[in-house]
Design a protein around this motif. Structure first.
Motif, PDB file in Angstrom:
ATOM      1  N   LEU A   1       2.803  -2.458 -42.765  1.00 25.44           N
ATOM      2  CA  LEU A   1       3.517  -2.565 -41.492  1.00 25.44           C
ATOM      3  C   LEU A   1       4.594  -1.490 -41.481  1.00 25.44           C
ATOM      4  CD1 LEU A   1       4.043  -4.077 -38.805  1.00 25.44           C
ATOM      5  CD2 LEU A   1       5.667  -5.514 -40.059  1.00 25.44           C
ATOM      6  N   HIS A   2       4.610  -0.663 -40.439  1.00 21.60           N
ATOM      7  CA  HIS A   2       5.528   0.475 -40.358  1.00 21.60           C
ATOM      8  C   HIS A   2       6.603   0.247 -39.308  1.00 21.60           C
ATOM      9  CE1 HIS A   2       2.111   3.405 -41.812  1.00 21.60           C
ATOM     10  NE2 HIS A   2       2.361   2.432 -42.663  1.00 21.60           N
ATOM     11  N   SER A   3       7.772   0.869 -39.557  1.00 28.15           N
ATOM     12  CA  SER A   3       8.827   0.907 -38.549  1.00 28.15           C
ATOM     13  C   SER A   3       9.638   2.177 -38.747  1.00 28.15           C
ATOM     14  CB  SER A   3       9.745  -0.311 -38.661  1.00 28.15           C
ATOM     15  OG  SER A   3      10.819  -0.198 -37.736  1.00 28.15           O
ATOM     16  N   GLU A   4       9.893   2.873 -37.649  1.00 29.17           N
ATOM     17  CA  GLU A   4      10.729   4.065 -37.704  1.00 29.17           C
ATOM     18  C   GLU A   4      12.184   3.765 -37.356  1.00 29.17           C
ATOM     19  OE1 GLU A   4       9.189   7.395 -35.542  1.00 29.17           O
ATOM     20  OE2 GLU A   4       7.150   7.158 -36.317  1.00 29.17           O
ATOM     21  N   THR A   5      12.457   2.503 -37.016  1.00 28.22           N
ATOM     22  CA  THR A   5      13.807   2.149 -36.553  1.00 28.22           C
ATOM     23  C   THR A   5      14.453   1.024 -37.353  1.00 28.22           C
ATOM     24  OG1 THR A   5      12.898   0.616 -34.921  1.00 28.22           O
ATOM     25  CG2 THR A   5      13.291   2.890 -34.209  1.00 28.22           C
ATOM     26  N   ALA A   6      13.681   0.301 -38.172  1.00 27.83           N
ATOM     27  CA  ALA A   6      14.247  -0.855 -38.879  1.00 27.83           C
ATOM     28  C   ALA A   6      13.526  -1.035 -40.212  1.00 27.83           C
ATOM     29  CB  ALA A   6      14.120  -2.112 -38.021  1.00 27.83           C
ATOM     30  N   ILE A   7      13.935  -2.061 -40.951  1.00 25.59           N
ATOM     31  CA  ILE A   7      13.252  -2.406 -42.199  1.00 25.59           C
ATOM     32  C   ILE A   7      12.044  -3.269 -41.846  1.00 25.59           C
ATOM     33  CG2 ILE A   7      13.432  -3.550 -44.429  1.00 25.59           C
ATOM     34  CD1 ILE A   7      15.093  -1.021 -44.188  1.00 25.59           C
ATOM     35  N   ALA A   8      10.862  -2.803 -42.199  1.00 21.66           N
ATOM     36  CA  ALA A   8       9.638  -3.540 -41.879  1.00 21.66           C
ATOM     37  C   ALA A   8       9.519  -4.772 -42.770  1.00 21.66           C
ATOM     38  CB  ALA A   8       8.424  -2.630 -42.059  1.00 21.66           C
ATOM     39  N   SER A   9       8.925  -5.834 -42.217  1.00 19.68           N
ATOM     40  CA  SER A   9       8.777  -7.070 -42.980  1.00 19.68           C
ATOM     41  C   SER A   9       7.439  -7.723 -42.669  1.00 19.68           C
ATOM     42  CB  SER A   9       9.905  -8.046 -42.641  1.00 19.68           C
ATOM     43  OG  SER A   9       9.683  -9.296 -43.271  1.00 19.68           O
ATOM     44  N   LEU A  10       6.775  -8.215 -43.721  1.00 24.82           N
ATOM     45  CA  LEU A  10       5.528  -8.962 -43.578  1.00 24.82           C
ATOM     46  C   LEU A  10       5.725 -10.416 -43.988  1.00 24.82           C
ATOM     47  CD1 LEU A  10       2.969  -6.323 -44.911  1.00 24.82           C
ATOM     48  CD2 LEU A  10       3.099  -7.209 -42.574  1.00 24.82           C
ATOM     49  N   ASP A  11       6.959 -10.914 -43.892  1.00 24.94           N
ATOM     50  CA  ASP A  11       7.243 -12.285 -44.306  1.00 24.94           C
ATOM     51  C   ASP A  11       6.449 -13.307 -43.501  1.00 24.94           C
ATOM     52  OD1 ASP A  11       8.985 -11.288 -46.157  1.00 24.94           O
ATOM     53  OD2 ASP A  11      10.816 -11.738 -45.010  1.00 24.94           O
ATOM     54  N   ASP A  12       6.148 -12.992 -42.237  1.00 22.75           N
ATOM     55  CA  ASP A  12       5.417 -13.944 -41.396  1.00 22.75           C
ATOM     56  C   ASP A  12       3.950 -13.555 -41.235  1.00 22.75           C
ATOM     57  OD1 ASP A  12       5.858 -11.666 -39.922  1.00 22.75           O
ATOM     58  OD2 ASP A  12       6.317 -12.712 -38.046  1.00 22.75           O
ATOM     59  N   LEU A  13       3.410 -12.800 -42.188  1.00 22.33           N
ATOM     60  CA  LEU A  13       2.029 -12.317 -42.088  1.00 22.33           C
ATOM     61  C   LEU A  13       1.029 -13.471 -42.075  1.00 22.33           C
ATOM     62  CD1 LEU A  13      -0.091  -9.995 -42.203  1.00 22.33           C
ATOM     63  CD2 LEU A  13       0.023 -10.193 -44.706  1.00 22.33           C
ATOM     64  N   SER A  14       0.112 -13.408 -41.127  1.00 25.97           N
ATOM     65  CA  SER A  14      -1.038 -14.301 -41.076  1.00 25.97           C
ATOM     66  C   SER A  14      -2.291 -13.450 -41.301  1.00 25.97           C
ATOM     67  CB  SER A  14      -1.118 -15.008 -39.721  1.00 25.97           C
ATOM     68  OG  SER A  14      -2.367 -15.679 -39.586  1.00 25.97           O
ATOM     69  N   PHE A  15      -3.124 -13.842 -42.255  1.00 26.45           N
ATOM     70  CA  PHE A  15      -4.297 -13.052 -42.634  1.00 26.45           C
ATOM     71  C   PHE A  15      -5.469 -14.003 -42.800  1.00 26.45           C
ATOM     72  CE2 PHE A  15      -6.047 -10.125 -46.295  1.00 26.45           C
ATOM     73  CZ  PHE A  15      -7.208  -9.911 -45.566  1.00 26.45           C
ATOM     74  N   THR A  16      -6.436 -13.895 -41.906  1.00 21.91           N
ATOM     75  CA  THR A  16      -7.612 -14.770 -41.984  1.00 21.91           C
ATOM     76  C   THR A  16      -8.894 -13.955 -42.073  1.00 21.91           C
ATOM     77  OG1 THR A  16      -7.863 -14.909 -39.568  1.00 21.91           O
ATOM     78  CG2 THR A  16      -6.446 -16.561 -40.630  1.00 21.91           C
ATOM     79  N   ILE A  17      -9.892 -14.542 -42.708  1.00 21.23           N
ATOM     80  CA  ILE A  17     -11.241 -13.980 -42.805  1.00 21.23           C
ATOM     81  C   ILE A  17     -12.208 -15.019 -42.265  1.00 21.23           C
ATOM     82  CG2 ILE A  17     -13.029 -13.074 -44.341  1.00 21.23           C
ATOM     83  CD1 ILE A  17     -10.880 -12.177 -46.248  1.00 21.23           C
ATOM     84  N   ASN A  18     -12.856 -14.703 -41.175  1.00 23.52           N
ATOM     85  CA  ASN A  18     -13.724 -15.653 -40.477  1.00 23.52           C
ATOM     86  C   ASN A  18     -13.014 -16.976 -40.231  1.00 23.52           C
ATOM     87  OD1 ASN A  18     -15.685 -13.738 -40.429  1.00 23.52           O
ATOM     88  ND2 ASN A  18     -17.156 -14.834 -41.699  1.00 23.52           N
ATOM     89  N   GLY A  19     -11.752 -16.899 -39.851  1.00 27.87           N
ATOM     90  CA  GLY A  19     -10.985 -18.084 -39.515  1.00 27.87           C
ATOM     91  C   GLY A  19     -10.369 -18.802 -40.692  1.00 27.87           C
ATOM     92  N   LYS A  20     -10.682 -18.408 -41.906  1.00 30.02           N
ATOM     93  CA  LYS A  20     -10.130 -19.036 -43.100  1.00 30.02           C
ATOM     94  C   LYS A  20      -8.929 -18.233 -43.592  1.00 30.02           C
ATOM     95  CE  LYS A  20     -13.519 -22.094 -43.707  1.00 30.02           C
ATOM     96  NZ  LYS A  20     -13.306 -23.555 -43.743  1.00 30.02           N
ATOM     97  N   ASP A  21      -7.866 -18.950 -43.964  1.00 29.85           N
ATOM     98  CA  ASP A  21      -6.727 -18.251 -44.549  1.00 29.85           C
ATOM     99  C   ASP A  21      -7.168 -17.529 -45.809  1.00 29.85           C
ATOM    100  OD1 ASP A  21      -4.229 -18.279 -46.529  1.00 29.85           O
ATOM    101  OD2 ASP A  21      -3.502 -18.233 -44.455  1.00 29.85           O
ATOM    102  N   VAL A  22      -6.654 -16.325 -46.005  1.00 30.68           N
ATOM    103  CA  VAL A  22      -7.100 -15.508 -47.128  1.00 30.68           C
ATOM    104  C   VAL A  22      -6.889 -16.214 -48.459  1.00 30.68           C
ATOM    105  CG1 VAL A  22      -4.912 -14.284 -47.412  1.00 30.68           C
ATOM    106  CG2 VAL A  22      -7.048 -13.161 -48.088  1.00 30.68           C
ATOM    107  N   ALA A  23      -5.882 -17.077 -48.552  1.00 29.47           N
ATOM    108  CA  ALA A  23      -5.632 -17.803 -49.798  1.00 29.47           C
ATOM    109  C   ALA A  23      -6.750 -18.779 -50.116  1.00 29.47           C
ATOM    110  CB  ALA A  23      -4.293 -18.538 -49.715  1.00 29.47           C
TER     111      ALA A  23
END
Length: 775
Positions: free
Chosen positions: A61-83
């Motif tokens: 995740l990129h930002s040219e104006t602030a500190i980027a954060s992935l704290d609220d990242l949601s990542f699914t594969i075919n609807g299943k949480d990656v975990a």
């Protein structure tokens, strides 16, 4: 009003561009970013995997104006949480990076800064065929991607060979034919025939571009063949990331040779090249790095496998395993490794100053340093390193051998000697096959590269390049004559093209006698030239259309291209690109200490205030008294040689799977053709099990090889690498006995199971998870 609104709406729909279509322009913050997004995932949308193929994931995740954060990242594969899909522990990092916003900023070195939040998962796999829908959300950013996992059917051949003519454009194949094959009243078929490669069973075309640009280099193009994934210029089997100091943290993709080591430990793997053996194309067989120039790292990877090595001080050759843990599979340890590159095996540039000749010898390898030593070896494994850098061209190795003494420090041991007894591509390839056939009963995979085609075409030394192409062609004939050829799938292509073509012929006798500055006419009388660099008289020596006639055949009575210097009527050819240089169509005497020995068309000149790191002009030593046709440079002023071009390259196929080649394809497709020929994927026609709940799948947790001292970690005798105990998804089902060809009645549809002795099975639990994802 309503009609106008509909027209505007329709225009908007038509103008919409898929976010995965590359953004136009020469500069870009990160080519893995979808259009209009600040978040990217690698592997990218549209990536394809062999079933069970291992890979890393990187989310930025990129930002040219602030500190980027992935704290609220949601990542699914075919609807299943990656975990729920992978038990790989994510690694989170945050760092600053830079990029050039446009062409001018790149020239002025005016970089734009941006901040990156990154999450990576290492060494995971999807074992079952099908499409996997990826959904990412973080803050206001949303990214979707589709990954496709492909299987393969029944193993069709015992062996597979990938021949690569580096830089070998289709036009170069034609040019080689015209100087080496006579026609009968214009017909090759009734004359000497076509080149050997042109007699293969089928032919296709390959698009060579990468992710980052329309023009590729040998690294990411060869890596596409090795892994089935597109890449960036200079990358070897990784998706480039935006970190700037660590060249080994980019997300990796398992290569064909690693798949073979994991599921077919009874197969042999061979790598042959007339370049340095850790140059881009050969290193693509076993290497993973963002920077192809890391020869010392690639030598280590060949014997030790991937390790996350970093430098505490970039100015010192001191490397250690530190930073983010990056588990990966077992080392490939090729059974045969033949080429140049001694500068990376010993001396100051070897990793941590280690003597890798000793490392390989202690691991059981027979080590050869010249043609005679290689010929005497009868069993493997074998390491043959014959030059300090790249090996020399066929013409200098076999015809004008005195040239080999020009470079007094080209010996592979870095002992201030000249490498005057180098083997050729044919001898190395046949020796590799001989060793592997004796060592491995379950077949082999071999990559053999004619590297000097490209390395001659870069400095526009066309004759040396075409001579090496003809050596390449003779090698094919020798391999196809072997008894094992009937059990071998042979794929022949180029990793990319060089923009060489022929537009006529030149009468060298007239060219040499004509006035270079046009002060004397063809009749011998003085005349007033238009300008000193117009060269009207010498240009008249070039024949086009009907005046091109026919050129001299350069083959001698033994069928070898030794008569370049004797030919009067020669091909009038050139590159569409190039630096400022002079062309006189002569066979070139090699410049001092070029590697390999070749022409040197340009040299550095006084910049005279031009804003550039360096400026190159025509080298006055490149032609007799500097005379010839002045060619203006069309590349950046800092370019000293010509570059690659975008034209599609030919793919020639021989053997049982040749029919699959007769089409136009991306370069990534060749990986799947070879994998399918060897049956390395899953069983695509197997019945899917009933859907089940999606349990957590333990990802492979192999630990990186810890020792930094390679000598200490490889003191034991060589043993072929076995599948890692931690690699659960695919393991050898049976022993690795002798190859047994399948016997299937024509009326019976062959099952997708592997009929060979080292067939692989898939963990039932892993398959269940995969099919649950696909439901």
């Amino acid at each position: 009003m309503k009609l106008t609104a509909l027209i505007v709406l329709a225009a908007g729909v038509l103008a919409a561009v898929n976010p995965s279509v590359p953004t136009t322009g020469q500069q870009n913050r990160f080519r893995a970013l979808p259009r209009g997004s600040n978040m990217a995932i690698s592997p990218v949308d549209g990536a394809e995997f062999l079933a069970g193929q291992h890979f890393d994931i990187s989310i930025e995740l990129h930002s040219e104006t602030a500190i980027a954060s992935l704290d609220d990242l949601s990542f699914t594969i075919n609807g299943k949480d990656v975990a729920q899909v992978f038990d790989a522990k994510p690694f989170v990092s945050n760092y600053n990076s830079t990029y050039y916003a446009n062409t001018k900023s790149q020239i002025l070195k005016a970089a734009t800064k941006f901040n990156v939040a990154r999450v990576s998962l290492r060494n995971i796999a999807l074992p079952a065929s099908g499409d996997y829908q990826i959904e990412l959300k973080a803050g206001s950013e949303k990214v979707s991607a589709t990954w496709t996992v492909r299987g393969s059917s029944t193993r069709k051949v015992k062996n597979a060979i990938l021949f690569i003519g580096d830089g070998m454009a289709p036009s170069m194949i034609s040019a080689a034919r015209y100087i080496a094959r006579n026609t009968k009243f214009g017909k090759f078929q009734s004359g000497d025939g076509f080149l050997n490669m042109e007699h293969f069973d089928a032919m296709g075309k390959i698009a060579t571009n990468g992710i980052d640009s329309i023009i590729t280099d040998s690294a990411n193009s060869a890596a596409a063949y090795a892994s089935g994934h597109k890449g960036w210029v200079n990358t070897l089997n990784v998706y480039a990331d935006t970190t700037t100091k660590d060249q080994l943290d980019d997300p990796k993709v398992e290569v064909l040779a690693e798949v073979i080591r994991r599921v077919r430990p009874g197969m042999c793997i061979g790598v042959v090249s007339t370049a340095s053996i850790v140059d881009a194309t050969p290193a693509a067989v076993f290497g993973h790095t963002r920077a192809r120039g890391q020869g010392q790292i690639l030598v280590d990877q060949a014997i030790n496998g991937f390790r996350h090595l970093t430098q505490a001080n970039s100015s010192q050759n001191i490397w250690a395993v530190t930073g983010e843990p990056m588990p990966w599979g077992p080392a490939i340890k090729p059974d045969v490794l033949l080429g140049g590159g001694g500068e990376w095996f010993t001396g100051a540039d070897a990793l941590n100053g280690t003597d890798y000749y000793k490392v390989f010898a202690d691991a059981g390898y027979k080590v050869a340093h010249d043609k005679d030593q290689l010929s005497a070896i009868t069993e493997g494994p074998v390491l043959g390193i014959f030059t300090a850098g790249h090996m020399d061209t066929w013409f200098d190795r076999e015809v004008e051998k005195v040239n080999l003494k020009i470079n007094g420090n080209s010996g592979p041991k870095l002992d201030k000697t000249s490498a005057t007894n180098q083997p050729g591509l044919e001898a190395m390839t046949l020796k590799a096959i001989e060793i592997m056939e004796k060592k491995c009963t379950d077949g082999y995979f071999l990559m053999s590269e004619a590297a000097a085609i490209d390395k001659s075409m870069h400095p526009m030394d066309y004759d040396r390049g075409l001579a090496d192409l003809l050596e390449f062609d003779r090698t094919l004939t020798a391999v196809r004559a072997l008894p094992s050829a009937k059990d071998t799938a042979i794929f022949l292509t180029a990793d990319h093209a060089q923009g060489y073509d022929v537009y006529g012929s030149v009468d060298l006798e007239y060219f040499r006698s004509a006035s270079n500055d046009d002060s004397i006419g063809a009749d011998g009388k003085p005349q007033t030239p238009l300008s000193s660099d117009f060269h009207a008289e010498q240009r008249n020596a070039v024949g086009v259309y009907e005046s091109s006639g026919w050129v001299d055949n350069v083959l001698d009575e033994f069928g070898l291209p030794t008569k370049f210097r004797d030919s009067r009527f020669r091909l009038a050819g050139g590159k569409v690109d190039g630096p400022t240089h002079v062309e006189n169509f002569e066979f070139k005497t090699p410049a001092n200490k070029t590697n390999p020995l070749s022409r040197n068309p340009s040299s550095a000149v006084d910049k005279s205030g031009i804003r550039s790191t360096s400026v190159y002009g025509a080298d006055p030593h490149d032609s007799v008294k500097g005379t010839g046709l002045a060619r203006a440079g069309v590349l950046p002023a800092s370019s000293s040689s010509s570059v690659h071009t975008l034209q599609a390259v030919d793919l020639y196929c021989y053997g049982p799977v040749a029919k699959s080649c007769g089409r136009f394809m991306d370069n990534t497709e060749l990986f799947f053709l070879i994998a399918d020929a060897l049956g390395l994927g899953d069983k695509p026609d197997a019945v899917a099990p009933a859907p089940v709940d999606c349990p957590v799948v333990n990802s492979p947790s192999a630990v990186n090889p810890a020792p930094v001292n390679p000598t200490a970690s490889n003191s034991a005798a060589y043993n072929p690498p076995t599948a890692s105990a931690n690699v659960a998804p695919i393991v050898p089902a049976t022993s690795n006995g002798a190859y047994v060809a399948p016997s299937v009645k024509p009326s019976v549809k062959p099952s997708a199971t592997n009929l060979y002795s080292s067939a692989a099975s898939v963990s039932a639990g892993f398959v269940a998870v995969a099919f649950a994802l696909l439901m």
